[in-house]
Design an enzyme around this catalytic site. Structure first.
Site, PDB file in Angstrom:
ATOM      1  N   ARG A 219       0.860  -1.206   0.000  1.00 25.62           N
ATOM      2  CA  ARG A 219       0.000   0.000   0.000  1.00 25.62           C
ATOM      3  C   ARG A 219       0.891   1.250   0.000  1.00 25.62           C
ATOM      4  O   ARG A 219       1.548   1.544   0.998  1.00 25.62           O
ATOM      5  CB  ARG A 219      -0.890  -0.005   1.230  1.00 25.62           C
ATOM      6  CG  ARG A 219      -1.732   1.241   1.412  1.00 25.62           C
ATOM      7  CD  ARG A 219      -2.923   1.315   0.512  1.00 25.62           C
ATOM      8  NE  ARG A 219      -3.882   0.254   0.752  1.00 25.62           N
ATOM      9  CZ  ARG A 219      -4.868  -0.051  -0.130  1.00 25.62           C
ATOM     10  NH1 ARG A 219      -4.993   0.628  -1.258  1.00 25.62           N
ATOM     11  NH2 ARG A 219      -5.702  -1.030   0.135  1.00 25.62           N
TER      12      ARG A 219
ATOM     13  N   HIS B 212      -0.150   3.081 -10.376  1.00 28.66           N
ATOM     14  CA  HIS B 212      -1.087   3.576  -9.351  1.00 28.66           C
ATOM     15  C   HIS B 212      -0.321   4.466  -8.360  1.00 28.66           C
ATOM     16  O   HIS B 212      -0.246   4.180  -7.157  1.00 28.66           O
ATOM     17  CB  HIS B 212      -1.677   2.348  -8.650  1.00 28.66           C
ATOM     18  CG  HIS B 212      -2.884   2.584  -7.800  1.00 28.66           C
ATOM     19  ND1 HIS B 212      -2.918   3.518  -6.785  1.00 28.66           N
ATOM     20  CD2 HIS B 212      -4.101   1.990  -7.803  1.00 28.66           C
ATOM     21  CE1 HIS B 212      -4.106   3.459  -6.193  1.00 28.66           C
ATOM     22  NE2 HIS B 212      -4.833   2.546  -6.801  1.00 28.66           N
TER      23      HIS B 212
ATOM     24  N   GLU C  10      -3.001   8.424 -11.296  1.00 25.30           N
ATOM     25  CA  GLU C  10      -2.608   7.155 -11.902  1.00 25.30           C
ATOM     26  C   GLU C  10      -2.588   7.255 -13.429  1.00 25.30           C
ATOM     27  O   GLU C  10      -3.602   7.551 -14.052  1.00 25.30           O
ATOM     28  CB  GLU C  10      -3.578   6.064 -11.447  1.00 25.30           C
ATOM     29  CG  GLU C  10      -3.724   6.016  -9.927  1.00 25.30           C
ATOM     30  CD  GLU C  10      -4.826   5.074  -9.482  1.00 25.30           C
ATOM     31  OE1 GLU C  10      -5.049   4.051 -10.152  1.00 25.30           O
ATOM     32  OE2 GLU C  10      -5.482   5.379  -8.464  1.00 25.30           O
TER      33      GLU C  10
ATOM     34  N   ASP D 112     -12.786   9.479  -6.490  1.00 25.53           N
ATOM     35  CA  ASP D 112     -12.441   8.247  -7.194  1.00 25.53           C
ATOM     36  C   ASP D 112     -12.972   8.397  -8.622  1.00 25.53           C
ATOM     37  O   ASP D 112     -14.140   8.132  -8.890  1.00 25.53           O
ATOM     38  CB  ASP D 112     -13.076   7.042  -6.472  1.00 25.53           C
ATOM     39  CG  ASP D 112     -12.518   5.718  -6.971  1.00 25.53           C
ATOM     40  OD1 ASP D 112     -11.711   5.732  -7.923  1.00 25.53           O
ATOM     41  OD2 ASP D 112     -12.900   4.673  -6.403  1.00 25.53           O
TER      42      ASP D 112
ATOM     43  N   ARG E 249       0.587  -6.861  -9.328  1.00 25.10           N
ATOM     44  CA  ARG E 249       1.099  -6.226  -8.104  1.00 25.10           C
ATOM     45  C   ARG E 249       1.357  -7.226  -6.984  1.00 25.10           C
ATOM     46  O   ARG E 249       1.895  -6.841  -5.933  1.00 25.10           O
ATOM     47  CB  ARG E 249       0.175  -5.103  -7.631  1.00 25.10           C
ATOM     48  CG  ARG E 249      -1.218  -5.535  -7.211  1.00 25.10           C
ATOM     49  CD  ARG E 249      -2.032  -4.335  -6.718  1.00 25.10           C
ATOM     50  NE  ARG E 249      -3.382  -4.714  -6.331  1.00 25.10           N
ATOM     51  CZ  ARG E 249      -4.192  -3.949  -5.619  1.00 25.10           C
ATOM     52  NH1 ARG E 249      -3.787  -2.762  -5.211  1.00 25.10           N
ATOM     53  NH2 ARG E 249      -5.411  -4.353  -5.312  1.00 25.10           N
TER      54      ARG E 249
END
Ligand code: BG6
Length: 304
Positions: free
Chosen positions: A74, A169, A273, A214, A99
């Site tokens: 994270r 990201h 991103e 978002d 990832r």
């Protein structure tokens, strides 16, 4: 799989590149160039750190991040492939599998200007075929110099076309997200994931972040700039072969709901991103290649 000792013998450059155990012993490449320091984990090909000399870190890292096989890290730069966001099948991992895979360190080179390029590869195996039945090879290049360069090359080495999403990201470190403004997305359409993915249009002027955000911006080939008065810097995310840009901050409730993210950590980050997703998903024919690139840099505000 190569041991840490094998990797050290093959890739160390004394004083510049060390292959070392990182958090929880996961192997990472530590790079120190005349301009910047960086860390790249083989787990997820994850850049967890980049910092110009004498400046604050460019990337936010969650102090509560997992560093565990099978779980994403994270913060830093999670590498998203081959789908963005939740998969159609809820049993499949969000944001794909790149990832959480262990990548192969394939090359480290130093250029005349002192910048260092770390190359990592990932190819289809039985585990990826069980999730996504396509024959692919990925080459990810991380260029550590006066800016952070990222390049993901996707190759179709199978006999059928496939389509994929991809994203860097990038968790940018900011002093307080409530004080930054975001430029470079004016007049662009976006899918508002806070409002049922409704298609909206961004107003022309740079915008502040005032709540959980978002959004998947579409038709965005140009650089995005984050102006941060608190750290007296502007971060520029420039890109090539990327048509989508995702802007994300979890704000209060979602931060609390994430086990690997501090309840009070959300003001210190903003994800910008570099992506190809939704209607900008990429289709590759057999033998085809596609390379998405980003260049992330921070500059003192006075220098603009
Ligand atoms: C963003 C998505 O890119 O990633 C968000 O747009 C998501 O919807 C966020 O919540 C974090 O995803 P994850 O899987 O790392 O928790």
């Amino acid at each position: 799989m190569s041991t840490l000792t094998d990797l050290q013998q093959q890739f160390s450059l004394p004083g510049v590149v060390a292959i070392e155990p990182g958090t929880n012993g996961l192997p990472r490449v530590a790079i120190a160039t005349p301009d910047a320091d960086a860390h790249v984990y083989l787990h997820g090909a994850h850049v967890t750190h980049y910092q110009r000399r004498g400046r604050p870190p460019l990337l936010f890292m969650s102090a509560r991040s997992y560093f565990e096989t099978g779980k994403p890290i994270r913060g830093g730069v999670p590498l998203i492939f081959p789908w963005f966001g939740p998969a159609r099948d809820p049993k499949l991992p969000a944001h794909g599998f790149a990832r959480t895979k262990s990548w192969t360190l394939s090359d480290i080179t130093r250029a005349d200007d002192g910048s260092v390029t770390v190359s990592l590869t990932l190819a289809a195996d039985d585990a990826t075929r069980a999730l996504w039945p396509h024959e692919f090879e990925l080459v990810y290049r991380v260029i550590v110099g006066p800016s952070l360069g990222l390049e993901l090359e996707v190759r179709n080495i199978g006999h059928a076309p496939f389509a994929f999403d991809e994203a860097f990201h990038t968790y940018l470190a900011v002093a307080d997200v409530r004080a930054v403004t975001v430029a470079g997305l004016g007049n662009r359409p976006y899918l508002d994931k806070m409002d049922g993915a409704r298609l909206k249009t961004q107003a022309p002027q740079p915008f502040p972040i005032v709540a959980e955000i978002d959004r998947v911006y579409l038709d965005t080939p140009d650089a995005v700039r984050v102006d941060d008065p608190g750290l007296a810097r502007t971060i520029t995310v420039a890109k090539e072969n990327s048509s989508a840009t995702v802007v994300w901050n979890p704000w209060v409730a979602k931060a609390k709901a994430m086990a690997d993210f501090g309840d009070d950590a959300w003001p210190a980050m903003l994800c910008i991103e570099t992506a190809n997703a939704d209607r900008h998903a990429v289709t590759l024919v057999p033998g085809g290649r596609h390379a998405m690139r980003a260049n992330v840099k921070d500059e003192p505000r006075e220098a603009r």
